[in-house]
Design a protein around this motif. Structure first.
Motif, PDB file in Angstrom:
ATOM      1  N   ASP A   1       1.710  -0.033 -53.816  1.00 45.98           N
ATOM      2  CA  ASP A   1       1.501   0.017 -52.369  1.00 45.98           C
ATOM      3  C   ASP A   1       0.163   0.671 -52.037  1.00 45.98           C
ATOM      4  OD1 ASP A   1       3.903  -1.212 -51.668  1.00 45.98           O
ATOM      5  OD2 ASP A   1       5.021   0.674 -51.642  1.00 45.98           O
ATOM      6  N   LEU A   2      -0.188   1.723 -52.796  1.00 52.06           N
ATOM      7  CA  LEU A   2      -1.440   2.426 -52.541  1.00 52.06           C
ATOM      8  C   LEU A   2      -2.641   1.527 -52.782  1.00 52.06           C
ATOM      9  CD1 LEU A   2      -3.017   5.047 -51.953  1.00 52.06           C
ATOM     10  CD2 LEU A   2      -2.852   5.585 -54.407  1.00 52.06           C
ATOM     11  N   VAL A   3      -2.670   0.840 -53.918  1.00 53.59           N
ATOM     12  CA  VAL A   3      -3.843   0.017 -54.222  1.00 53.59           C
ATOM     13  C   VAL A   3      -3.950  -1.151 -53.251  1.00 53.59           C
ATOM     14  CG1 VAL A   3      -2.874  -1.621 -55.893  1.00 53.59           C
ATOM     15  CG2 VAL A   3      -5.204  -0.837 -56.172  1.00 53.59           C
ATOM     16  N   VAL A   4      -2.820  -1.702 -52.817  1.00 54.49           N
ATOM     17  CA  VAL A   4      -2.862  -2.793 -51.833  1.00 54.49           C
ATOM     18  C   VAL A   4      -3.404  -2.280 -50.504  1.00 54.49           C
ATOM     19  CG1 VAL A   4      -1.424  -4.380 -50.502  1.00 54.49           C
ATOM     20  CG2 VAL A   4      -1.063  -4.146 -52.955  1.00 54.49           C
ATOM     21  N   SER A   5      -3.041  -1.046 -50.156  1.00 55.92           N
ATOM     22  CA  SER A   5      -3.539  -0.482 -48.896  1.00 55.92           C
ATOM     23  C   SER A   5      -5.056  -0.322 -48.920  1.00 55.92           C
ATOM     24  CB  SER A   5      -2.872   0.869 -48.620  1.00 55.92           C
ATOM     25  OG  SER A   5      -3.404   1.896 -49.453  1.00 55.92           O
ATOM     26  N   TYR A   6      -5.637  -0.243 -50.085  1.00 60.18           N
ATOM     27  CA  TYR A   6      -7.089  -0.154 -50.219  1.00 60.18           C
ATOM     28  C   TYR A   6      -7.737  -1.523 -50.382  1.00 60.18           C
ATOM     29  CZ  TYR A   6      -7.754   4.899 -50.358  1.00 60.18           C
ATOM     30  OH  TYR A   6      -7.845   6.223 -50.009  1.00 60.18           O
ATOM     31  N   GLY A   7      -6.953  -2.596 -50.259  1.00 57.56           N
ATOM     32  CA  GLY A   7      -7.506  -3.926 -50.427  1.00 57.56           C
ATOM     33  C   GLY A   7      -7.840  -4.241 -51.864  1.00 57.56           C
TER      34      GLY A   7
END
Length: 977
Positions: free
Chosen positions: A479-485
């Motif tokens: 979820d964290l890496v997706v939130s950073y695109g």
């Protein structure tokens, strides 16, 4: 009836569960495939895992001799509905090269560079060629394949294509997919074709021809068109998006590049038979900048400014990684070069000359001067120093996996990628997440110029709570890496590790598109099933897991670096596969000779892991009596090269001795264990009548009978015992000289004492000239080497205790023990304290034992005689692994010797090369580096080798050359000086 295996229900074609009649499959593969077909327990155990957290026992293994044979293996598997998994170097970290399938290993035979077009800067390769070997063959043309993963010495191009590998040089040259022109592939249904970028005219022609290829192209275009908007929206526009299928290469208006679309599909869609690659010029010069920042977050924030200068490589390492390498005494010279800081960037620039590369580096230095958070800077343009510094970075996995007094770390979130301009914020949040889960020891490093982050994390992979925490963490991290695109994977692929997380990144529509692409190529889900599409869960098929219940047997060695546990010692191997390299160092000579996975350090470690019976489905079910493990260890030369060259310091020589001790407990041993394993006893008896013994062992006819009775290779010449032992002669002579520098005890090992006493005599001459009073033991003693190497550890312990009782007064006075034979000296320094546990005299022996060169280089005011000769030197494997050879090189340089040092192993290795059946492998090891170097040497060049085995191998193969010991070289110099 043959064995029948029920496989998982096909994901994309629901129906009755397929069965594979394994014995019928094996029979047909052996009948029809030109290659090696192995369904034995040892091969299945060897290939049950890769570099990941996952383990699946394969149905069998096929090593095709040609790509045509590989295609035929696919055809046979199709007829039996058997799944297949392609494998190259087996270093994958996401579980994509292990499966309950037929493993096709391309690396042993299918490794040709088929053709090179220098003008077009392209080449065609087979999938099993190793990247370093490809670039070595391309070097005369001044070309190379651009992407260079840290595993460049062992990763294959097929594996790089399967993973869309990158490495540090992707900063300049892009991912593997960016450098693939065309692929020759075969689908599971047998469709074989070359694919690549497709113009409209070619697309129309393909459709007009009809058939399976036309159907594939038409359906792929339909899928890409149907989901085009979502593909553009959900695929992050970053340099390191490796996750998922490359549907962006099929978008309307684009090149419709089927080859690039297949890169990174991890063998789930097609089997790659050949690849046409785009090449780049080799940089003529390269310089390296080291930038030291306050911390790794500050370093990451500087990335956009530095990347604007278009470096060749832009890597980052944090203070934890550096502290771990210091703790492990890794790369001390390189670590000493680091500028001040708590986080570092490594920036390299290429050019047509050192001046041009240097100018580019200085332009960056000028811009950084006076900037916010100005770094401390060090600039290097020496190739040797640069190589050492890059080894520091490439050793990141090994440096963080097993650090003393720290939790063991594991992969699982090791290559996420975000936009480089957002890297600092991502690292800060990722560290916060580490802290929330108690994973603060995790180091951060990687390809920072492209926003790709490597880390190993101290997951608890054994308890149910620990596995649950691991699962929770990776979902939160996703979820964290997706939130950073960003992308879940920026290098190592999805496999099983990230397969279940892909919906978090791509959403339901793209996941549906992935499934549709899978159905186009492989509707029955027989191609590497359970990876990427409809994957196994992240906590299924774990190599450990909460149900892992291995044996932890009592052992002879104490394994002080592994919690006193043989089980934990075996688990040192993390699968990086450096033992499969073909140049440099010593590890692993038997792999280099055979090309066999089971004869690599990694393969042997895998079998020992299976032998400990931690899983119900292990194919190795007979424990210490295992013939599979025995056969794999049989060709281990006990060189200890892995102890030094393996980033995890796996010590297979020790594991082999331990295994043999248990394997033959209470049983009759092979004849060689009694003949060569008891050599010190036979040598002691031979001293009574050495002439008669030599006559018997060299007499025509009788010699052959003696060799057969002793399990000795019939093609080997038997060594001759000396007319007088060195120790006997020296006791009669007694010490001489003033001994103003004090006493030393010269250790009369079995080989020096009984077979080459001239070496001992030469050593006495040199030591006395250097001002030492030379002592020898008052009676015949032994280090136990031959019993250790043959796994007779109980006897070795008794022999060593007897030696310690005799030497105790000398040891307690602090007298140095000087060893001449490297293997025996290494026993005192390494094996003895491991075998004798907490014996304080064993510790004293290890601490006080020195080589001749070590003692002399520490002797203040003494200078060696001038020799002024060219020399080729074969350092003994145990010098390389345990003792070091630096003192020898320093001493010889001071003596004026112009030294060429040969790496690799001589191939004789004590009893190994004398044991019947080992001759071919022994000679193949010698031919790797040693013998060619000797043939290339001028007739008057010295051939130097301190090891009796090394000298014997040279004498047996180069009859016109007489190799000499360091002591002989120095003594001769004294005589002529």
């Amino acid at each position: 009836m043959g064995q029948t295996v029920r496989l998982p229900d096909p994901v994309l074609s629901r129906g009755a569960e397929p069965y594979v009649r394994v014995r019928d499959l094996e029979r047909d593969l052996k009948d029809r495939v030109d290659g090696e077909v192995r369904f034995d327990p040892g091969s299945r155990g060897t290939y049950s895992t890769d570099g990941s957290n996952y383990r699946q026992v394969p149905l069998g293994v096929v090593l095709p001799r040609t790509v045509e044979a590989g295609a035929e293996a696919v055809a046979v598997c199709r007829e039996h509905q058997a799944p297949i998994t392609s494998r190259g170097g087996g270093t994958s970290l996401a579980g994509q090269t292990c499966n309950t399938a037929v493993i096709i290993d391309w690396s042993k035979y299918c490794h040709r560079l088929v053709s090179v077009d220098e003008q077009a800067m392209t080449c065609v390769v087979e999938p099993g060629i190793v990247l370093d070997e490809l670039n070595r063959q391309l070097a005369p043309a001044g070309l190379m394949f651009g992407p260079r993963p840290a595993t460049h010495g062992q990763c294959t191009l097929g594996g790089m294509i399967g993973n869309n590998s990158c490495g540090s040089t992707a900063q300049a040259f892009g991912k593997t997919g960016d450098n693939v022109a065309r692929l020759e592939v075969v689908t599971y249904d047998g469709t074989r074709m070359w694919v690549g970028p497709t113009s409209e005219e070619e697309y129309d022609r393909i459709l007009a021809e009809g058939g399976r290829r036309a159907d594939i192209y038409r359906r792929l275009r339909e899928i890409a068109g149907l989901h085009a908007d979502e593909i553009r929206r959900r695929f992050p526009d970053i340099p390191r998006r490796v996750s998922g299928y490359n549907l962006d290469q099929l978008l309307p208006g684009g090149p419709f590049d089927v080859a690039r679309a297949l890169v990174g599909s991890e063998g789930t869609l097609v089997t790659v038979l050949r690849a046409e690659l785009r090449l780049v010029p080799v940089p003529k010069a390269e310089v390296l900048l080291l930038l030291g920042y306050h911390d790794i977050i500050t370093a990451a924030d500087a990335i956009p400014r530095i990347a604007a200068h278009h470096p060749l490589q832009l890597e980052g390492v944090d203070d934890k990684l550096i502290s771990y390498e210091r703790h492990l005494h890794m790369h001390p010279d390189a670590l000493a070069q680091l500028p001040e800081g708590g986080g570092w960037l490594m920036v390299s620039f290429g050019g047509d000359s050192t001046e041009e590369a240097d100018q580019r580096a200085r332009a960056l230095m000028d811009e950084l001067h006076g900037s916010e958070h100005e770094p401390h800077i060090a600039l290097f343009d020496d190739e040797k120093v640069e190589g050492e510094l890059w080894e520091l970075r490439e050793a990141g996995l090994g440096a963080t996996a097993r650090v003393p007094d720290m939790p063991v770390t594991w992969e699982g979130w090791e290559d996420s990628a975000v936009p480089p301009e957002r890297l600092g914020g991502y690292l800060s949040d990722l560290r916060d997440l580490f802290g929330e889960y108690g994973y603060d020891e995790a180091a951060l490093y990687g390809h920072f110029g492209q926003g790709c982050v490597h880390t190993r994390i101290p997951f608890d992979m054994i308890t149910a709570d620990g596995v649950a925490a691991f699962h929770s963490f990776v979902r939160r991290a996703a979820d964290l890496v997706v939130s950073y695109g960003g992308s879940l994977s920026g290098e190592h692929g999805d496999g099983q590790a990230r397969g279940e997380l892909l919906p978090l990144m791509f959403g339901p529509e793209i996941m549906e598109a992935f499934g549709q692409v899978k159905a186009v190529f492989d509707p029955g889900d027989r191609m590497n099933p359970g990876k990427i599409v409809a994957p196994y869960g992240a906590t299924e098929n774990l190599r450990l897991g909460s149900e892992w219940t291995p044996d932890d047997p009592d052992t002879r060695f104490s394994y002080p670096q592994d919690q006193g546990s043989f089980q934990w010692a075996v688990m040192r191997c993390v699968g990086v596969g450096k033992c499969r390299t073909h140049t440099g160092g010593v590890m692993c000579p038997s792999y280099r000779a055979t090309g066999e996975e089971e004869h690599s350090t990694r393969g042997r470690s895998r079998l020992l892991f299976e032998m400990l019976n931690g899983h119900a489905d292990t194919p190795v079910t007979d424990g210490w009596r295992s013939t599979a493990v025995h056969d794999a260890l049989d060709l281990c030369l006990a060189c200890k090269g892995c102890k030094h060259d393996c980033p995890m310091s796996v010590d297979m020589a020790t594991y082999k001795a331990e295994f043999l001790d248990h394997h033959y407990a209470g049983r009759v041993r092979p004849a060689a264990h009694y003949s060569m394993g008891w050599l010190p006893l036979w040598a002691r008896l031979a001293r009574l009548a050495p002439g008669a013994v030599n006559a018997l062992t060299h007499a025509p006819g009788l010699s052959g009978l003696i060799k057969r009775a002793g399990g000795i290779e019939p093609r080997r010449a038997m060594p001759s015992f000396a007319r007088a032992r060195f120790s006997d002669s020296y006791r009669r002579r007694g010490p001489r000289g003033t001994g103003e520098r004090g006493d030393v005890l010269l250790w009369p090992d079995t080989f020096t004492d009984n077979l080459t006493p001239r070496v001992g005599v030469a050593a006495v001459r040199v030591l006395e000239e250097a001002g030492y009073r030379v002592l020898v033991p008052p009676r015949t003693l032994c280090c136990g080497l031959t019993w250790i190497s043959t796994g007779q550890l109980g006897i070795a312990q008794r022999v060593l205790r007897r030696t310690l009782r005799t030497l105790a007064p000398i040891l307690r006075r602090g007298t140095p023990i000087v060893g001449l034979e490297p293997s025996c000296t290494a026993v005192f320094r390494d094996d003895a304290p491991n075998l004798l546990g907490h014996d304080r005299d064993a510790v004293r022996l290890a601490e006080q034992t020195v080589t001749l060169a070590e003692l002399l280089t520490r002797t203040d005011g003494w200078e060696p005689p001038r020799v002024e000769r060219d020399a080729v030197c074969q350092p003994h494997c145990h010098q390389h692994a345990v003792l070091g050879h630096q003192a020898d090189q320093e001493l010889l340089e001071r003596a004026g010797v112009r030294l060429r040092t040969v790496s690799g192993c001589c191939g004789l290795a004590g009893d190994f090369g004398f044991t019947a059946g080992h001759m071919d492998v022994s000679l193949a090891c010698a031919e790797h580096e040693l013998l060619p170097a000797i043939r290339d040497a001028d007739p008057d060049t010295l051939i130097m080798a301190d090891g009796f085995s090394c000298r014997t191998q040279i004498e047996h193969t180069c009859h016109d050359r007489r190799p000499v010991h360091l002591a002989e070289v120095l003594a001769a110099g004294l005589e002529t000086g």
